[in-house]
Structure formats: C-alpha cells, structure tokens
Motif scaffolding. Structure first.
Motif, PDB file in Angstrom:
ATOM      1  N   LYS A 147       0.685  11.546  13.131  1.00 23.04           N
ATOM      2  CA  LYS A 147       0.935  10.110  13.148  1.00 23.04           C
ATOM      3  C   LYS A 147       2.426   9.836  13.317  1.00 23.04           C
ATOM      4  CE  LYS A 147       0.256   5.928  10.484  1.00 23.04           C
ATOM      5  NZ  LYS A 147       0.027   5.342   9.180  1.00 23.04           N
ATOM      6  N   LYS A 148       2.725   8.967  14.280  1.00 25.73           N
ATOM      7  CA  LYS A 148       4.111   8.554  14.487  1.00 25.73           C
ATOM      8  C   LYS A 148       4.460   7.487  13.451  1.00 25.73           C
ATOM      9  CE  LYS A 148       2.790   7.937  18.610  1.00 25.73           C
ATOM     10  NZ  LYS A 148       2.437   7.704  19.964  1.00 25.73           N
ATOM     11  N   ILE A 149       5.653   7.553  12.930  1.00 27.19           N
ATOM     12  CA  ILE A 149       6.128   6.545  11.995  1.00 27.19           C
ATOM     13  C   ILE A 149       6.631   5.337  12.780  1.00 27.19           C
ATOM     14  CG2 ILE A 149       7.833   6.040  10.190  1.00 27.19           C
ATOM     15  CD1 ILE A 149       5.594   7.990   9.352  1.00 27.19           C
ATOM     16  N   PHE A 150       7.303   5.608  13.895  1.00 27.80           N
ATOM     17  CA  PHE A 150       7.870   4.548  14.720  1.00 27.80           C
ATOM     18  C   PHE A 150       7.260   4.601  16.112  1.00 27.80           C
ATOM     19  CE2 PHE A 150      11.183   5.724  11.654  1.00 27.80           C
ATOM     20  CZ  PHE A 150      11.410   4.489  11.057  1.00 27.80           C
ATOM     21  N   SER A 151       6.848   3.435  16.597  1.00 30.61           N
ATOM     22  CA  SER A 151       6.400   3.360  17.986  1.00 30.61           C
ATOM     23  C   SER A 151       7.640   3.290  18.867  1.00 30.61           C
ATOM     24  CB  SER A 151       5.513   2.133  18.198  1.00 30.61           C
ATOM     25  OG  SER A 151       6.296   0.959  18.072  1.00 30.61           O
ATOM     26  N   ILE A 152       7.453   3.511  20.136  1.00 35.83           N
ATOM     27  CA  ILE A 152       8.571   3.455  21.079  1.00 35.83           C
ATOM     28  C   ILE A 152       9.271   2.099  20.990  1.00 35.83           C
ATOM     29  CG2 ILE A 152       9.142   3.407  23.552  1.00 35.83           C
ATOM     30  CD1 ILE A 152       8.671   6.206  22.535  1.00 35.83           C
ATOM     31  N   ASP A 153       8.496   1.004  20.819  1.00 41.42           N
ATOM     32  CA  ASP A 153       9.077  -0.346  20.744  1.00 41.42           C
ATOM     33  C   ASP A 153       9.972  -0.527  19.517  1.00 41.42           C
ATOM     34  OD1 ASP A 153       6.855  -0.235  22.331  1.00 41.42           O
ATOM     35  OD2 ASP A 153       5.899  -2.003  21.537  1.00 41.42           O
TER      36      ASP A 153
END
Length: 176
Positions: A147-153
């Motif tokens: 799971k990513k903590i931060f999305s690209i946006d």
C-alpha cells in the motif's frame, strides 16, 4: 540436481529503514542513507526476479513470514516438495554458522519474529523519505501489493524527468 530458489520480498520502505539503521561493520557507516538508492536497488531486484521466475522459484513476503510463520513455512515446504519432519539429531543454529562480524548485525536472528516492527517505518522515516520511495516505486508497490502512503498527486516538492536508458524508461527525481 534441481535447484530451488526462495525469493523473500520486503516492503521497500522497511528495507530502507533497516539499511538506514544498520551499520556496515567495514565502513562504519549506515548501509544506506538514500531512500532513492534503496528504492532503485529494490526495483532492480524485484524486476529481475519477476523476469527470471521459473517453476523452481517461490516468492515469499517477509511480512507474511513474520506475521504467520507456520503457515508461510508450510507453503514454502509444500512448494519445494521437501519434508517438514525434523530428521537431524544435532541442530546447529544458523547464528552459530555465521561469521562473527555478521553476528553483530544479525544478533536477533534466532529470536521469534517481532511483528510490531513490520510497519515501524511509518513512524521512523520522514515524510520526504516515504514520498521519494512511494513516487519512484509507484507502479511496483501496486504490483507487489504494498500500500502506498502517498499517491502521485499528493507528492509535491519533487520534479521528475523521465529518460530512456538501454530501452528502459526511468524516472529521475529532482528534489526541490
């Protein structure tokens, strides 16, 4: 003889925290001080494994091995077609086979895994370090079900340049 391989994959942010906190006994410095370098090495290892995966390989998540050791070990034993029966009279602990310099680094190797350490990186790494890894490994984290903590946006203060090296497009991060 047929060789069998076990590839253990670990969340790259946890890998970075471990390398950041572990001191190389030869240089006296941390194994890594760059989240980007660790992310690049992780990506290279995972991509290489996925490209060369064969019937004689199994991939195991480190987190699953720690959280449910018995189930994961049984899966490994089954896939490798080996017996899980103890047939050895004299068991030699793995730590006893290690070089003394490695024993310092891996002093907890014979202890029961501590599942509370699996996500220690969330509280120990800086937001910037996590963002660098999440950005660089955006696609690979998803592929490997991390799971990513931060999305690209959500990742700002970075500019990225995509370049093609040896036919492979790479993203380079420019930290602002």
């Amino acid at each position: 003889p047929e060789i069998k391989y076990i590839h253990i994959i670990r969340d790259p942010r946890a890998v970075y925290l471990s390398q950041k906190n572990s001191i190389d006994p030869f240089s006296g410095k941390p194994y890594s001080s760059s989240p980007l370098k660790t992310a690049m090495e992780w990506k290279k290892a995972v991509t290489s494994f996925n490209q060369h995966k064969r019937d004689n390989t199994i991939q195991v998540k480190f987190e699953e091995l720690v959280q449910d050791s018995i189930k994961t070990l049984n899966t490994i034993i089954k896939s490798l077609h080996v017996s899980n029966k103890k047939g050895l009279q004299n068991v030699i602990l793995f730590k006893d086979r290690m070089e003394s310099v490695d024993k310092i680094l891996h002093w907890q190797i014979n202890e029961k895994p501590n599942s509370s350490k699996i996500e220690a990186w969330k509280n120990s790494l800086s937001e910037k370090e996590i963002k660098i890894i999440d950005y660089y490994l955006n696609k690979q984290l998803s592929i490997e079900n991390y799971k990513k903590i931060f999305s690209i946006d959500q990742i700002s203060n970075f500019d990225a340049i995509s370049i093609k090296l040896n036919g492979i497009t790479q993203s380079l991060l420019l930290l602002l």
